[in-house]
Design a protein around this motif. Sequence first.
Motif, PDB file in Angstrom:
ATOM      1  N   GLU A 501     -17.677  -6.536  -0.297  1.00 54.10           N
ATOM      2  CA  GLU A 501     -17.135  -6.899   1.017  1.00 54.10           C
ATOM      3  C   GLU A 501     -15.630  -6.689   1.172  1.00 54.10           C
ATOM      4  O   GLU A 501     -15.042  -7.181   2.135  1.00 54.10           O
ATOM      5  N   GLU A 502     -14.989  -5.972   0.275  1.00 51.99           N
ATOM      6  CA  GLU A 502     -13.584  -5.616   0.491  1.00 51.99           C
ATOM      7  C   GLU A 502     -13.522  -4.477   1.516  1.00 51.99           C
ATOM      8  O   GLU A 502     -14.366  -3.568   1.503  1.00 51.99           O
ATOM      9  N   VAL A 503     -12.531  -4.524   2.407  1.00 51.75           N
ATOM     10  CA  VAL A 503     -12.388  -3.506   3.449  1.00 51.75           C
ATOM     11  C   VAL A 503     -10.975  -2.933   3.381  1.00 51.75           C
ATOM     12  O   VAL A 503      -9.991  -3.677   3.397  1.00 51.75           O
ATOM     13  N   PHE A 504     -10.866  -1.615   3.315  1.00 52.42           N
ATOM     14  CA  PHE A 504      -9.569  -0.944   3.308  1.00 52.42           C
ATOM     15  C   PHE A 504      -9.763   0.484   3.799  1.00 52.42           C
ATOM     16  O   PHE A 504     -10.887   0.942   4.038  1.00 52.42           O
ATOM     17  N   GLY A 505      -8.667   1.203   3.972  1.00 51.92           N
ATOM     18  CA  GLY A 505      -8.797   2.564   4.493  1.00 51.92           C
ATOM     19  C   GLY A 505      -7.476   3.276   4.616  1.00 51.92           C
ATOM     20  O   GLY A 505      -6.469   2.885   4.008  1.00 51.92           O
ATOM     21  N   ALA A 506      -7.453   4.323   5.458  1.00 52.47           N
ATOM     22  CA  ALA A 506      -6.258   5.159   5.601  1.00 52.47           C
ATOM     23  C   ALA A 506      -6.226   5.797   6.979  1.00 52.47           C
ATOM     24  O   ALA A 506      -7.269   6.136   7.550  1.00 52.47           O
ATOM     25  N   PHE A 507      -5.018   5.954   7.492  1.00 47.89           N
ATOM     26  CA  PHE A 507      -4.794   6.697   8.725  1.00 47.89           C
ATOM     27  C   PHE A 507      -4.341   8.098   8.343  1.00 47.89           C
ATOM     28  O   PHE A 507      -3.335   8.267   7.638  1.00 47.89           O
ATOM     29  N   LEU A 508      -5.075   9.107   8.800  1.00 48.19           N
ATOM     30  CA  LEU A 508      -4.806  10.504   8.444  1.00 48.19           C
ATOM     31  C   LEU A 508      -4.233  11.213   9.668  1.00 48.19           C
ATOM     32  O   LEU A 508      -4.933  11.436  10.657  1.00 48.19           O
ATOM     33  N   SER A 509      -2.973  11.568   9.585  1.00 48.43           N
ATOM     34  CA  SER A 509      -2.293  12.132  10.751  1.00 48.43           C
ATOM     35  C   SER A 509      -2.680  13.578  11.030  1.00 48.43           C
ATOM     36  O   SER A 509      -2.451  14.076  12.136  1.00 48.43           O
ATOM     37  N   THR A 510      -3.258  14.257  10.053  1.00 50.50           N
ATOM     38  CA  THR A 510      -3.493  15.695  10.165  1.00 50.50           C
ATOM     39  C   THR A 510      -4.972  16.028   9.982  1.00 50.50           C
ATOM     40  O   THR A 510      -5.677  15.383   9.204  1.00 50.50           O
ATOM     41  N   PHE A 532      -0.768   6.503   6.574  1.00 46.91           N
ATOM     42  CA  PHE A 532      -0.597   5.256   5.844  1.00 46.91           C
ATOM     43  C   PHE A 532      -1.941   4.804   5.283  1.00 46.91           C
ATOM     44  O   PHE A 532      -3.000   5.282   5.698  1.00 46.91           O
ATOM     45  N   VAL A 533      -1.888   3.902   4.325  1.00 44.14           N
ATOM     46  CA  VAL A 533      -3.093   3.254   3.809  1.00 44.14           C
ATOM     47  C   VAL A 533      -2.978   1.769   4.095  1.00 44.14           C
ATOM     48  O   VAL A 533      -1.868   1.242   4.295  1.00 44.14           O
ATOM     49  N   CYS A 534      -4.111   1.073   4.121  1.00 42.92           N
ATOM     50  CA  CYS A 534      -4.085  -0.336   4.499  1.00 42.92           C
ATOM     51  C   CYS A 534      -5.243  -1.101   3.873  1.00 42.92           C
ATOM     52  O   CYS A 534      -6.289  -0.520   3.538  1.00 42.92           O
ATOM     53  N   THR A 535      -5.022  -2.389   3.695  1.00 39.50           N
ATOM     54  CA  THR A 535      -6.100  -3.305   3.338  1.00 39.50           C
ATOM     55  C   THR A 535      -6.379  -4.177   4.549  1.00 39.50           C
ATOM     56  O   THR A 535      -5.453  -4.573   5.267  1.00 39.50           O
ATOM     57  N   ILE A 536      -7.650  -4.470   4.789  1.00 41.51           N
ATOM     58  CA  ILE A 536      -8.034  -5.193   6.004  1.00 41.51           C
ATOM     59  C   ILE A 536      -8.651  -6.548   5.680  1.00 41.51           C
ATOM     60  O   ILE A 536      -8.467  -7.524   6.391  1.00 41.51           O
ATOM     61  N   ARG A 537      -9.375  -6.606   4.617  1.00 39.24           N
ATOM     62  CA  ARG A 537      -9.972  -7.867   4.213  1.00 39.24           C
ATOM     63  C   ARG A 537      -9.801  -8.006   2.696  1.00 39.24           C
ATOM     64  O   ARG A 537     -10.105  -7.081   1.954  1.00 39.24           O
ATOM     65  N   THR A 538      -9.194  -9.120   2.273  1.00 40.83           N
ATOM     66  CA  THR A 538      -9.006 -10.359   2.996  1.00 40.83           C
ATOM     67  C   THR A 538      -7.643 -10.438   3.701  1.00 40.83           C
ATOM     68  O   THR A 538      -7.455 -11.202   4.655  1.00 40.83           O
ATOM     69  N   SER A 539      -6.667  -9.722   3.222  1.00 36.32           N
ATOM     70  CA  SER A 539      -5.348  -9.706   3.855  1.00 36.32           C
ATOM     71  C   SER A 539      -5.156  -8.383   4.583  1.00 36.32           C
ATOM     72  O   SER A 539      -5.634  -7.341   4.140  1.00 36.32           O
ATOM     73  N   LYS A 540      -4.455  -8.451   5.714  1.00 37.94           N
ATOM     74  CA  LYS A 540      -4.182  -7.247   6.493  1.00 37.94           C
ATOM     75  C   LYS A 540      -2.784  -6.749   6.139  1.00 37.94           C
ATOM     76  O   LYS A 540      -1.781  -7.302   6.578  1.00 37.94           O
ATOM     77  N   GLU A 541      -2.718  -5.693   5.359  1.00 37.28           N
ATOM     78  CA  GLU A 541      -1.436  -5.126   4.940  1.00 37.28           C
ATOM     79  C   GLU A 541      -1.462  -3.616   5.091  1.00 37.28           C
ATOM     80  O   GLU A 541      -2.472  -2.972   4.819  1.00 37.28           O
TER      81      GLU A 541
END
Length: 694
Positions: A501-510, A532-541
């Motif tokens: 149940e961990e959620v994370f990902g990335a924004f790909l500009s290209t 950018f990359v990010c974590t969504i659960r449990t903390s949003k960073e």
Amino acid sequence: MAGGRSRQRSLSFDSLEESTNYGDRKKTEDTFLRPRSRSFYETPEPEKSNYDGARSLLHYEVSKKEKKAKTKPNRRSPTRELNGSKGNLKPVSMMTISESDKWEICSSSGMKYGQFVDWEKIDPEAAIRYQRILQSDHQQLKTMAREGFWAMPHTLRAKAYYHIIQSINSSRTVTPDREVHHELTKELFGEHKISTHPVPDYMEAGDIPRYCLNKAGLNSVKRILLSLGKCFPDMNFCPILPEMVSLLLHFSEDEAECFHSVSRLICYNDPNKRYIDQTFLTYRASCMTFGDLANRCCRGIRKLIASSYQNLFEFYSDWIMWLFADLPFTYAIRVLDVYLLEGYKVLYRVALALLSLYKVSVSSRVADVEDFRTDMKRFVESVARHCTAERLLEMAFMIPMATRGELNLLFNANVHALMQKGVSIHQKRHSVEMVDFNNFTSSVVTVASMRVVWAWIPERFALFSPIRLFSTAEHGRSLASLYSHVEGHEPTLLILKTVDEEVFGAFLSTDLIERKKHDSEGLTYFGTGECFVCTIRTSKERYQQAMVNIMTRGSSHQQVRDSSCASSRINNSGCSPITTGTTTLTCPAGTPQNPNYLTIPFTSPSEEPMSTKEPKRPKEQEASMFIAGTDSQLIIGGDGGHALCLQEDLEGGYSEACDTFKSIALYKGHFKIQALEVWGIQNSISFSHSFPSE
């Protein structure tokens, strides 16, 4: 007066208590009592004594024939209280329009200052400093402005402003001068003592900031604003112009000089150092550009506002009013000092410094904030409790900032995004429809979390709704399937959920199709600093390099022979340079640019040389390795480690600390994927539908 007083209170613009002529002292019929607040000199009010008569000599000269103007009672505007003397000071009441659509204007003008006094004999240091100003080049003047070299006395600042503004070169053949103002005022007001006129169309409301001006000064501001509206009929939205005129009038010999100075700022049209936005379209694009910069420099406040379900777009729409409506007068003129030399870029800096201060202030009381826009306005008005004007400027110039060329690219991209939303250059105001997440559904991310992630992406994309391009539940588990559904879309947002149940990902500009456009035996890195990359659960960073290559690619692709070399540090990366020699930009691989493509603006940046030399970026701020992909793996971040690496079967992957984004590992070690989705921007145009692949 010579008995130990170091500086004369000559031009403090307190109130119009009395007007004095040589040989005949005569009180005017009209008096305006000054509230008990400091003047812009920030010196204490002298006690009532025989000094009053001497001090009155130093006030504004008012025409001997000026009669009492029959004005209606003032009322405060319900929309905005543009007072320049606020904070921990008692507010100065503001003169507004006397009717809903009319101004009462006194046709006589008395805006002259210091006409009987040789100020250089009273303060010879000012004359010495003025000679230094005249002998300094632009870079030296910038340093002087930042250090407050001409902050005192008033006449020195007035002379410095005149010298600086007269040196501003406009591409227009004719800039309206003093004579134009005289002709316009004669046409508008004639010989009538009192006349009524509608508020100029370019003003958002009828309010004028006092900024310590007396009654005659406020009347002159109205006259100048009406003349500017008549002289520049194409200017349809410029809410900061009343503030600009009110500030410059303090340091102008008369109305005509102030009119000429503001006209020069309006006529200046170098996009790399512009001064005043004159349409709703460009004003909103500036607000979005500031939002993008705040996204990089003040990340916490952005997540805070998005989590509270308040409108970020509207919050940032006030940014320039923080500087020229809400800041106390003594702060506003220090901002004006540097703004006249450095243009719009310095406004971004100061507003970011204010936002950083506000972030610290609001973090401990966020639960009590009902409206962030109102709370920010109150904070700026009382900024003297938190920071001096000198410290505010120091903070502003410590902020890492993009080059003027990059800011121009970003601004143009935001202009085109607004045009895609239906905003035209001829519109005075336009309600920009925002993204509605009420119908948003996902098996990976919640609506609340998606709001925060959407607040992290660039402003021009956040205007549009997300559209799902790929999901493992619908399209199967393979990189080949992901590529086939995602190629041709730019930008994209990849989000995955692990089996725990961990959620994370990335924004790909290209566009991921870039991986095919360069033949190499190893990995080819591409992308821009907007990734950018990010974590969504449990903390949003969110993890992203600050203010690096906002939109532009590096000089060449980064090629790595094998994946084991991908972690080695390489300073330059990206795709082919964007050409600016023609009116059409090219894509990284040389494909003609589609004007509706949101990633890179269609309008070419100015080819004029920049007026100031940009400092060289330190090595850690150079472009880095953002995205790479093969048939067997997709890598996001390759400098010092892989921020995210997905396997060919999309069953799992791993994450490491990564220098590309200054990120920690998004997940400790290897992970197994429960579900993965890729989202695109609903309004972006697919290249694959318009142009053949190379």
